[in-house]
Design a protein around this motif. Sequence first.
Motif, PDB file in Angstrom:
ATOM      1  N   VAL A 111       0.879  -1.253  -0.365  1.00  0.00           N
ATOM      2  CA  VAL A 111       0.180  -0.454   0.253  1.00  0.00           C
ATOM      3  C   VAL A 111       0.932   1.395   0.089  1.00  0.00           C
ATOM      4  O   VAL A 111       0.429   2.153  -0.461  1.00  0.00           O
ATOM      5  N   VAL A 112       1.749   1.524   0.772  1.00  0.00           N
ATOM      6  CA  VAL A 112       2.574   2.287   0.855  1.00  0.00           C
ATOM      7  C   VAL A 112       3.367   2.822  -0.402  1.00  0.00           C
ATOM      8  O   VAL A 112       3.762   3.014  -1.310  1.00  0.00           O
ATOM      9  N   GLY A 113       3.641   1.669  -1.119  1.00  0.00           N
ATOM     10  CA  GLY A 113       4.186   1.724  -2.530  1.00  0.00           C
ATOM     11  C   GLY A 113       3.337   1.803  -3.407  1.00  0.00           C
ATOM     12  O   GLY A 113       3.999   3.288  -4.541  1.00  0.00           O
ATOM     13  N   ARG A 155      14.970  -8.419  11.757  1.00  0.00           N
ATOM     14  CA  ARG A 155      15.279  -7.910  10.743  1.00  0.00           C
ATOM     15  C   ARG A 155      14.449  -8.586   9.510  1.00  0.00           C
ATOM     16  O   ARG A 155      14.335  -7.841   8.746  1.00  0.00           O
ATOM     17  N   ALA A 156      13.345  -9.474   9.544  1.00  0.00           N
ATOM     18  CA  ALA A 156      12.783  -9.969   9.132  1.00  0.00           C
ATOM     19  C   ALA A 156      11.381  -9.216   8.717  1.00  0.00           C
ATOM     20  O   ALA A 156      10.544  -8.756   7.754  1.00  0.00           O
ATOM     21  N   GLY A 157      11.097  -8.604  10.134  1.00  0.00           N
ATOM     22  CA  GLY A 157      10.697  -7.386  10.373  1.00  0.00           C
ATOM     23  C   GLY A 157      10.684  -5.752   9.223  1.00  0.00           C
ATOM     24  O   GLY A 157      10.289  -5.488   8.915  1.00  0.00           O
ATOM     25  N   ALA A 158      11.672  -6.208   8.768  1.00  0.00           N
ATOM     26  CA  ALA A 158      12.176  -5.042   7.957  1.00  0.00           C
ATOM     27  C   ALA A 158      12.021  -4.865   6.150  1.00  0.00           C
ATOM     28  O   ALA A 158      11.336  -4.133   5.594  1.00  0.00           O
ATOM     29  N   TRP A 159      12.257  -6.903   6.124  1.00  0.00           N
ATOM     30  CA  TRP A 159      12.608  -7.403   4.837  1.00  0.00           C
ATOM     31  C   TRP A 159      11.225  -6.927   4.270  1.00  0.00           C
ATOM     32  O   TRP A 159      10.828  -6.963   3.064  1.00  0.00           O
ATOM     33  N   SER A 160      10.170  -7.610   5.213  1.00  0.00           N
ATOM     34  CA  SER A 160       8.871  -8.287   4.864  1.00  0.00           C
ATOM     35  C   SER A 160       8.160  -6.542   3.987  1.00  0.00           C
ATOM     36  O   SER A 160       7.834  -6.733   3.380  1.00  0.00           O
ATOM     37  N   PRO A 161       7.702  -4.968   4.337  1.00  0.00           N
ATOM     38  CA  PRO A 161       7.213  -4.216   3.957  1.00  0.00           C
ATOM     39  C   PRO A 161       8.314  -4.205   2.646  1.00  0.00           C
ATOM     40  O   PRO A 161       7.353  -3.217   1.538  1.00  0.00           O
TER      41      PRO A 161
END
Length: 122
Positions: free
Chosen positions: A18-20, A56-62
């Motif tokens: 959505v941000v994209g 770190r997956a929390g940053a890679w996901s979005p």
Amino acid sequence: MRPLRIAAYALLVVVGAVVGIAGALVQSAWFPGGLLLALLGLAALCYGGLYATRARAGAWSPAGGWLMVVLFLTATRPEGDFVFGSGVGSYLFLLGGMFAGVMCATVPKVPQPPASATRLGK
């Protein structure tokens, strides 16, 4: 992995998408302020995902959701329509967004829980 963590990562992918989409529309409409807004929104989402999941997956996901949508939007349609123009702002949005996602996922340390007053092993 727990189901709650998987759901959090899936939600981060959707919010990144959505941000994209929003960033693709805003970055050219209000240049250069819209470009900065779009890139700061992605960076905040990636760092917020890192902080919320403590992984770190929390940053890679979005960042992954953002990248999938933005790459899809760069393709031209058979009718000749496209979302991104060929200006400098579009390239800055693409490269800056990738840089922001990678930076948030690799540069900061994952926040650690507060340390206890006692030392381990004592």
